[in-house]
Design a protein around this motif. Sequence first.
Motif: not given
Length: 780
Positions: A208, A210-212, A254, A348
Amino acid sequence: MVCGCSALLPLPNPRPTMPATPNSLANPSSTGRWIPRQPMPVAWAFVQKSSALLWLLLLGTSLSPAWGQAKIPLETVKLWADTFGGDLYNTVTKYSGSLLLQKKYKDVESSLKIEEVDGLELVRKFSEDMENMLRRKVEAVQNLVEAAEEADLNHEFNESLVFDYYNSVLINERDEKGNFVELGAEFLLESNAHFSNLPVNTSISSVQLPTNVYNKDPDILNGVYMSEALNAVFVENFQRDPTLTWQYFGSATGFFRIYPGILVQADRDNREHFKLLVEELMVKGVGVVDQALREAFQILKQFQEAKQGSLCNQAIMLISDGAVEDYEPVFEKYNWPDCKISTLADTQENVMEYLHVLSRPMVINHDHDIIWTEAYMDSKLLSSQAQSLTLLTTVAMPVFSKKNETRSHGILLGVVGSDVALRELMKLAPRYKLGVHGYAFLNTNNGYILSHPDLRPLYREGKKLKPKPNYNSVDLSEVEWEDQAESKRVLFLTNDYFFTDISDTPFSLGVVLSRGHGEYILLGNTSVEEGLHDLLHPDLALAGDWIYCITDIDPDHRKLSQLEAMIRFLTRKDPDLECDEELVREVLFDAVVTAPMEAYWTALALNMSEESEHVVDMAFLGTRAGLLRSSLFVGSEKVSDRKFLTPEDEASLFTLDRFPLWYRQASEHPAGSFVFNLRWAEGPESAGEPMVVTASTAVAVTVDKRTAIAAAVGVQMKLEFLQRKFWAATRQCSTVDGPCTQSCEDSDLDCFVIDNNGFILISKRSREPGIKLRKKPIQT
C-alpha cells in the motif's frame, strides 16, 4: 506478583426486592394525559405457589383505606395470586421438565465431586499461557526484523530499477479494454474466516502507498524490491503460529507491505465524514507560539539536567498549518542550528532526516525495542462494515540498516509488526473455569482496559456501528461501576479479584470470581461410549465460541465445528487433534444426564393436538460445560421469537465472555424458582410486535455441603397466554363473599403483575409491559 481483593458489585440481573408503590396513576377513561391522584389503597400479593418471582399489584378506588370495608377483600386478591401462581407454576414446570432434570442430577450426586476454585492459581496459570502465546508473536516479529535487515544488507540501490509489484489499491483492476492496469495484475483473493471473512491471499503480501507518493519512485521501488524477501517469512510465521493475524512492514520511505495480501479501497463513508469535519472547521485568531516554545525548551532543559524522561532521545515537535513568524528569537537562544518546516514539500525531507537522528543511538547500540500498543479496532473490518467486533493489540519492532557505510548515520529502514486479536488471547481463560458470573480482563501498564466483557467500544448510528471516542482509554472503574442513570434489573454479587502481570509485556491479567457457587466447580465423569451416544442427539449443540478442541492450527481442522472436532477426538479418528480433556469430560457427563429431556419434550409435543391451546413455544436447557438442548412445541414458522438461541441474539447463548442471560439470572435464585423476562420479537422499540416471556430456573447439586450450579432450564411462551391466565384468575371470588362485585377488568381498578424488580409483566395497557412501575407511568 499475584494479588487478590474483594468487592461488592451490582450486576444486571434480577434480585428479589419489594417494588415501590406508585403515587400517581393513569386515568383509564382518559387518553393522552395523566391525572395525579392522592395516594391510593394498594392490595398486593406474592405469587407464592408458582415459586415465580412475581407480585400481583392492585391499585384503584375500589380499595378502601380500611381493609375491612374494601369491596375487594385482601383474601380475594390472595386467591387470585394463588390461582394464577398455581397455573403458572404447573405450566412452566411441566413444559420445561425442570423437576425431571433436577432428579437426574440428584440421581448421580454420589458420583460427583465439587472442588473449590483457587483464584490465585487460576490467574497464574492463565497468565503463563498468555505469556507463551505473546512470546510466539514476538518471535515472529523478530524473524521479520532479521529478514528485513539481512535483505537490506544484501541489496544495492539501483536508481534505474524496473520492478512490478502488487499494489493493494490496484490489484485485479482492469482498464476500459479489459486489460489489467499497471501494478494491478491478477491477484487471487479468497474469503478467510481467520481474517474475519475478508478476501485475502495467504501465499503472498501486497503493498500500500499513500496517494501523494509516486508508486514508481526509485526509493519506493528499491524498498519494495528489497522487502520482497519478507514474503517467505510471512508465510512461514503463519504456518508456525496459525493464531497470527496481520503481519506487516512499514517502510521509512512511505510504503506499507501487508500480509496476507488484501485489496484496499477507500471507504466512501470515511471520506464523506472527513469532508464534513473539514467544512465545519473555523479559523479564528492567530496562534502566538513563542511563549509555548520558550516553555517547551525550558522543560526540555530541566529534564536533560535532571536526567529525567527519555535519556535516549528528547525532542520538541510543533505542527502548524504554516510557518510561524515568531520562532526565530526562540530558536536563536535555545536551538542552533534550528530546523523548521515551512511548506508541505519540506515535510518528508526534514522529518525523515530527524527520524534518522533520533534513531541513531538505537542503531549504534543494536537496540530493537519491543513495543506493544493499546487496544484498537481492526480498521479493515470497520471499513467493510462488518458486524463482528475485533479488538487488536500490535507488537512492533524497528528495522535498522546494518550496512557499515550507514551504521554511524543511524538509518531507520522502517518498522515490522504483527496484530494480536485480543479475542484469541482471552480464549486462554476458559469460560467454564470462571463460573456463571466470573470473567477475566486485561489491563495495560497505563491502567487502561485492553479487554473486558463490559467494554463497549462501538455505538450504533442507524444501521452502522461506529467507534466511541476514547474507546481505548477506558479504565476499570468506568466499565464496572453501576450506571445510576440507567434503570436495570440488578443483582448484588460479592466478587473476589485476582490479578498478576504477564511477563515480558506491559499487560496485566485480572480474574473475577463471584462468591457462593462461583467459588466451586462441579466435576462429573462417564464412559466415552455412553457419552458419545448421547452427544449425537440432533437437539444438542455446544457453545460456538468455547474451545473444546483446537481447530485453528491445522488447515484440515478449520472447517470443523467444535462438536465435530470433539467427536473425531473421542473416536480417535484424528490423533493430531488437541482438546481440553477436562471440558470434554464434563460435556460427555452432561450429555448423559440431560439426554432423557429429549424424550420428555418429544412426548409432550406429540400429546399436543392441533386444537389444543398454544401454551409454550419451546423448552431449552444449558449446562455449565456450554451444552445446549432445545425443543419446539410448535412449528418453526409459529415461533414468536426466532432469534432466541441463535447467533443474532448473543445474550441467549454461551459466548466467550458470558453465560446466557437466562442462565445467569436463574443461578442466583433458589433451585425451582423461575425468573421471568419479557422479550420483544424485534426489540423493545417495535411496539405492536408480539412479545414473549422467558422463564428459567437453576438446577443445583450439593456434595459435602458444597453447592454448585449444574444447569439451567426454561421455556419460552407468548405473553398473551400469561395474560389470559391472569385475567381468568381475577374473575374468581372467595365463596364466602358471594358474587364478584368487581374485577380487574373494571375501569376504576388497575391490576398489574410485576416481576421482582418492579417491571410490569401484565397490564391492561398494551404499551406498559416491560416498563418499570414508577411514580409517573408512561403515557398511553
